[in-house]
Design a protein around this motif. Structure first.
Motif, PDB file in Angstrom:
ATOM      1  N   ASP A  56       1.266  46.515  22.843  1.00 50.11           N
ATOM      2  CA  ASP A  56       0.763  47.525  22.268  1.00 50.11           C
ATOM      3  C   ASP A  56       1.916  48.681  22.066  1.00 50.11           C
ATOM      4  O   ASP A  56       1.482  49.744  21.242  1.00 50.11           O
ATOM      5  CB  ASP A  56      -0.159  48.391  23.298  1.00 50.11           C
ATOM      6  N   ALA A  57       2.846  48.312  22.146  1.00 44.45           N
ATOM      7  CA  ALA A  57       4.266  49.133  21.769  1.00 44.45           C
ATOM      8  C   ALA A  57       4.194  49.306  20.185  1.00 44.45           C
ATOM      9  O   ALA A  57       3.975  48.298  19.281  1.00 44.45           O
ATOM     10  CB  ALA A  57       5.496  48.588  22.120  1.00 44.45           C
ATOM     11  N   PRO A  58       4.644  50.526  19.688  1.00 45.21           N
ATOM     12  CA  PRO A  58       4.889  50.529  18.394  1.00 45.21           C
ATOM     13  C   PRO A  58       5.976  49.569  17.564  1.00 45.21           C
ATOM     14  O   PRO A  58       6.528  48.925  18.321  1.00 45.21           O
ATOM     15  CB  PRO A  58       5.439  52.075  18.094  1.00 45.21           C
ATOM     16  N   ALA A  59       5.693  49.303  16.297  1.00 44.26           N
ATOM     17  CA  ALA A  59       6.722  48.359  15.723  1.00 44.26           C
ATOM     18  C   ALA A  59       7.959  49.192  15.680  1.00 44.26           C
ATOM     19  O   ALA A  59       7.965  50.351  15.575  1.00 44.26           O
ATOM     20  CB  ALA A  59       6.157  48.223  14.116  1.00 44.26           C
ATOM     21  N   ARG A  60       9.181  48.205  15.722  1.00 41.51           N
ATOM     22  CA  ARG A  60      10.486  48.671  15.853  1.00 41.51           C
ATOM     23  C   ARG A  60      11.076  48.483  14.546  1.00 41.51           C
ATOM     24  O   ARG A  60      11.549  46.960  14.532  1.00 41.51           O
ATOM     25  CB  ARG A  60      11.151  48.119  17.080  1.00 41.51           C
ATOM     26  N   PRO A  61      11.353  49.367  13.773  1.00 36.28           N
ATOM     27  CA  PRO A  61      12.208  48.814  12.535  1.00 36.28           C
ATOM     28  C   PRO A  61      13.620  48.543  12.855  1.00 36.28           C
ATOM     29  O   PRO A  61      14.276  49.113  13.899  1.00 36.28           O
ATOM     30  CB  PRO A  61      12.024  50.044  11.491  1.00 36.28           C
ATOM     31  N   ASN A  62      14.289  47.910  11.926  1.00 36.18           N
ATOM     32  CA  ASN A  62      15.702  47.675  11.875  1.00 36.18           C
ATOM     33  C   ASN A  62      16.132  47.176  13.186  1.00 36.18           C
ATOM     34  O   ASN A  62      17.109  47.693  13.859  1.00 36.18           O
ATOM     35  CB  ASN A  62      16.488  48.948  11.493  1.00 36.18           C
ATOM     36  N   LEU A 417      -4.375  40.240  15.823  1.00 34.93           N
ATOM     37  CA  LEU A 417      -3.149  39.493  15.999  1.00 34.93           C
ATOM     38  C   LEU A 417      -2.962  39.013  17.493  1.00 34.93           C
ATOM     39  O   LEU A 417      -2.482  37.967  17.788  1.00 34.93           O
ATOM     40  CB  LEU A 417      -1.998  40.315  15.545  1.00 34.93           C
ATOM     41  N   GLN A 418      -3.085  39.921  18.419  1.00 37.20           N
ATOM     42  CA  GLN A 418      -3.036  39.742  19.561  1.00 37.20           C
ATOM     43  C   GLN A 418      -3.966  38.554  20.190  1.00 37.20           C
ATOM     44  O   GLN A 418      -3.413  37.783  21.111  1.00 37.20           O
ATOM     45  CB  GLN A 418      -3.458  40.929  20.515  1.00 37.20           C
ATOM     46  N   THR A 436       4.633  37.159  23.348  1.00 36.03           N
ATOM     47  CA  THR A 436       5.312  38.357  22.870  1.00 36.03           C
ATOM     48  C   THR A 436       6.669  38.058  22.714  1.00 36.03           C
ATOM     49  O   THR A 436       7.150  37.177  23.043  1.00 36.03           O
ATOM     50  CB  THR A 436       5.179  39.544  23.702  1.00 36.03           C
ATOM     51  N   ILE A 437       7.231  39.043  21.741  1.00 38.00           N
ATOM     52  CA  ILE A 437       8.726  38.847  21.405  1.00 38.00           C
ATOM     53  C   ILE A 437       9.440  39.576  22.625  1.00 38.00           C
ATOM     54  O   ILE A 437       9.752  40.851  22.591  1.00 38.00           O
ATOM     55  CB  ILE A 437       9.070  39.327  20.094  1.00 38.00           C
ATOM     56  N   ALA A 450       5.357  41.132   4.710  1.00 38.78           N
ATOM     57  CA  ALA A 450       4.535  42.291   4.596  1.00 38.78           C
ATOM     58  C   ALA A 450       4.010  42.639   5.971  1.00 38.78           C
ATOM     59  O   ALA A 450       4.378  41.894   6.923  1.00 38.78           O
ATOM     60  CB  ALA A 450       3.433  41.947   3.765  1.00 38.78           C
ATOM     61  N   ASN A 451       3.386  43.792   6.038  1.00 40.02           N
ATOM     62  CA  ASN A 451       3.405  44.331   7.354  1.00 40.02           C
ATOM     63  C   ASN A 451       1.852  43.959   8.013  1.00 40.02           C
ATOM     64  O   ASN A 451       0.905  44.391   7.176  1.00 40.02           O
ATOM     65  CB  ASN A 451       3.180  45.982   7.433  1.00 40.02           C
ATOM     66  N   PRO A 452       1.553  43.100   8.818  1.00 41.98           N
ATOM     67  CA  PRO A 452       0.198  42.769   9.290  1.00 41.98           C
ATOM     68  C   PRO A 452      -0.578  43.802  10.070  1.00 41.98           C
ATOM     69  O   PRO A 452      -1.556  43.790  10.222  1.00 41.98           O
ATOM     70  CB  PRO A 452       0.778  41.523  10.218  1.00 41.98           C
ATOM     71  N   LEU A 453       0.374  44.919  10.502  1.00 39.42           N
ATOM     72  CA  LEU A 453      -0.613  46.022  11.194  1.00 39.42           C
ATOM     73  C   LEU A 453      -1.157  46.861   9.981  1.00 39.42           C
ATOM     74  O   LEU A 453      -2.302  47.439  10.542  1.00 39.42           O
ATOM     75  CB  LEU A 453       0.404  46.817  11.820  1.00 39.42           C
ATOM     76  N   THR A 454      -0.750  46.944   8.967  1.00 41.82           N
ATOM     77  CA  THR A 454      -1.573  47.647   7.948  1.00 41.82           C
ATOM     78  C   THR A 454      -2.566  46.786   7.221  1.00 41.82           C
ATOM     79  O   THR A 454      -3.508  47.134   6.453  1.00 41.82           O
ATOM     80  CB  THR A 454      -0.607  48.354   6.817  1.00 41.82           C
ATOM     81  N   ASP A 455      -2.294  45.552   7.029  1.00 43.52           N
ATOM     82  CA  ASP A 455      -3.195  44.594   6.420  1.00 43.52           C
ATOM     83  C   ASP A 455      -3.163  43.217   7.076  1.00 43.52           C
ATOM     84  O   ASP A 455      -1.904  42.675   7.082  1.00 43.52           O
ATOM     85  CB  ASP A 455      -2.905  44.462   4.653  1.00 43.52           C
ATOM     86  N   ILE A 456      -3.993  42.535   7.510  1.00 40.10           N
ATOM     87  CA  ILE A 456      -4.001  41.395   8.485  1.00 40.10           C
ATOM     88  C   ILE A 456      -3.518  40.207   7.255  1.00 40.10           C
ATOM     89  O   ILE A 456      -2.873  39.103   7.872  1.00 40.10           O
ATOM     90  CB  ILE A 456      -5.154  41.069   9.302  1.00 40.10           C
ATOM     91  N   ARG A 457      -3.846  40.356   6.167  1.00 43.77           N
ATOM     92  CA  ARG A 457      -3.733  39.137   5.100  1.00 43.77           C
ATOM     93  C   ARG A 457      -1.969  39.127   5.045  1.00 43.77           C
ATOM     94  O   ARG A 457      -1.706  38.073   4.570  1.00 43.77           O
ATOM     95  CB  ARG A 457      -4.072  39.654   3.910  1.00 43.77           C
ATOM     96  N   ALA A 458      -1.236  39.806   5.432  1.00 45.41           N
ATOM     97  CA  ALA A 458       0.239  39.661   5.545  1.00 45.41           C
ATOM     98  C   ALA A 458       0.585  38.419   6.193  1.00 45.41           C
ATOM     99  O   ALA A 458       1.597  37.834   6.045  1.00 45.41           O
ATOM    100  CB  ALA A 458       0.898  41.025   6.002  1.00 45.41           C
ATOM    101  N   VAL A 459      -0.206  37.952   7.270  1.00 44.64           N
ATOM    102  CA  VAL A 459       0.095  36.747   8.009  1.00 44.64           C
ATOM    103  C   VAL A 459       0.336  35.612   7.044  1.00 44.64           C
ATOM    104  O   VAL A 459       0.902  34.602   7.318  1.00 44.64           O
ATOM    105  CB  VAL A 459      -0.759  36.462   9.085  1.00 44.64           C
TER     106      VAL A 459
END
Length: 508
Positions: A56-62, A417-418, A436-437, A450-459
């Motif tokens: 449930d942690a926020p996405a971590r960029p870079n 996704l979970q 988990t990673i 693409a970002n799966p948290l904004t659009d699941i079709r990114a998978v």
């Protein structure tokens, strides 16, 4: 080469001092680094990606993720990574890294030139194969030994059903408690990961199977056994109810009426499908008489018993649609004509034909979506699975469809996704090693464009798959798909050296 090797050793020495995550996973960082250096283990660095780690942690960029062999060794900001010459670099800039996906209800892994590459090319690095027989046990073992590139396999026993059954070989039919217990012992001898139970088991046989599973320490899961209430079966130890069978009845204000009718109807050996058709019809009626209070009590009981629901919306959607709906699906090019012909032959047994039937089935499917949304909000565990090998349910591709249906049911993209990452691992008892990673866990990850948290079709937008530490880049994935397409054009016997033909009969 000497300089590269020295750089790799330097990098592993840094890991020995920076491996707090490994230590938290119970792995001694210094020893891990020493063993990796001695073995010449490959080091892979996914650099610059936004990590969606499955928690449930926020996405971590870079971020940077270091994979050493079959383990995630380090996760952190890319800026904290030292010089990493000697490692293979996967460019994650502008991309999103997620855990490898699990399809929690599959069939057909023994179609070795078709199913394994299709799973991996779609980011599916683990599967729960729901029917065990000699051929797919052999395929699982080849994957474990590294002889075949494929997903990790959690494999069921032979399907256990009663003396009357909708299915034929290679299932195991048991008529007495003693036969049920013996079938469980056989499952242990065959190396099954769990026992699969089916619709028509007599109550005393089911309870004997449940007791024997407890005795030998083997979990069991499967379909709603019609001669027991769902809570009764869950109390006996059943871990999942597949396909939502019976959930509409159990949450209906007419529940007792529907169950009494089923209790009064025998399994007819001369018309085996009649009971199944009656149960499906009552389930459709029940879906339109949903009662929130009844549902709340039912969900709470199942949750307390750690029972999970596996909706398999993908196969349910096919069965709720007119026969011709998927006849021109472009993904058919990856499926042998023998299988396509089998699908065309079997599908009319289940699908609606008249306008009235189509409307009824559409309403039923929408009610199933709402039901799973309510179950998830109530805290009942949900697993994403597809039932591939059933008509127009494709290995790998259809898990992306399933995630979309879970979002339609009311789960957020992260929660959907979970169901196929963190929660799948928890259900399987693999939370310490998968899902988990996280440092210490298996090196199964998928890099998306693409970002799966904004659009699941990114998978669906896959750049790279890493499975057990092996990097499958976009070029390799494209070749795998092309090879599967070529194999699908061959007769099934030549496309697959290990097959029992088509063992699946309807949903199982």
């Amino acid at each position: 080469m000497v300089r590269v090797e020295a750089n790799r050793r330097d990098f592993l020495r840094w890991l020995a001092t920076a491996g707090a995550g490994l230590a938290a996973a119970g792995i001694a960082p210094a020893l891990f680094a020493q063993e990796a250096a001695a073995a010449g283990t490959d080091v892979v660095v996914v650099l610059g990606a936004t990590v969606v780690d499955g928690t449930d942690a926020p996405a971590r960029p870079n971020s940077a993720v270091v994979l050493v062999g079959d383990r995630i060794a380090w996760v952190g900001p890319a800026a904290e990574l030292p010089h990493h010459a000697g490692a293979r670099i996967v460019d994650g800039r502008g991309r999103y890294l997620i855990p490898g996906l699990w399809d929690m209800h599959t069939h057909g892994i023994d179609y070795e030139k078709l199913w394994p590459p299709l799973f991996l090319a779609n980011g599916v690095t683990g599967i729960r194969e729901m029917q065990g027989y000699d051929e797919n046990r052999a395929t699982r073992d080849k994957i474990v030994r590294g002889e075949l590139l494929g997903p990790r396999v959690v494999l069921a026993s032979s399907i256990l059903d009663g003396p009357v059954s909708l299915l034929g070989p290679p299932i195991t039919q048991v008529a007495t408690p003693e036969e049920g217990r013996a079938a469980v012992r056989t499952a242990v001898e065959q190396g099954s990961d769990f026992v699969k139970v089916y619709f028509y088991l007599p109550k005393d046989v089911f309870l004997a199977i449940a007791d024997e599973c407890r005795r030998v320490g083997l979990p069991f899961a499967g379909h709603w056994p019609y001669r027991l209430r769902q809570v009764e079966a869950a109390r006996a130890g059943q871990r999942t109810f597949e396909h939502l069978f019976g959930l509409s009845i159990a949450t209906s204000r007419r529940r007792d009426e529907f169950l009494a009718r089923l209790d009064a109807t025998p399994f007819d050996p001369d018309a085996k499908r009649d009971f199944f058709n009656l149960a499906r019809d009552l389930d459709r009626q029940a879906a339109q008489t949903y009662d929130p209070a009844t549902a709340e009590r039912h969900f709470a009981q199942l949750k307390a018993l750690d029972n999970w629901v596996s909706p398999t919306f993908t196969v349910n959607r096919v069965m709720s649609s007119p026969t011709e709906t998927y006849a021109h699906d472009p993904r058919l090019k990856y499926v042998s004509q023998d299988i396509v012909d089998y699908w065309a032959d079997r599908l009319p047994m289940f699908t609606p034909a008249t306008a009235e039937q189509i409307d009824q089935q559409n309403a039923y499917f929408e009610a199933q979506l709402r039901l799973v949304g309510a179950a998830h909000r109530a805290g009942l565990g949900v697993l994403g699975g597809t039932d591939c090998l059933n008509p127009y349910v494709f290995p790998g591709f259809s898990l992306h469809d399933e995630l979309g249906y879970l979002v339609q049911a009311g789960l957020s993209p992260r929660q959907a996704l979970q169901t196929v990452t963190r929660d799948a691992a928890r259900f399987l008892g693999r939370s310490a090693t998968a899902g988990t990673i996280t440092p210490g866990k298996v090196a199964d990850v998928v890099l998306l464009d693409a970002n799966p948290l904004t659009d699941i079709r990114a998978v669906r937008r896959i750049d790279t798959v890493v499975t057990a530490g092996r990097v499958l880049d976009r070029a390799r994935l494209t070749r795998m798909l092309a090879d599967a397409e070529t194999a699908a054009k061959q007769p099934l016997a030549s496309a697959n050296s290990r097959s029992v033909g088509l063992p699946v009969r309807g949903c199982c």
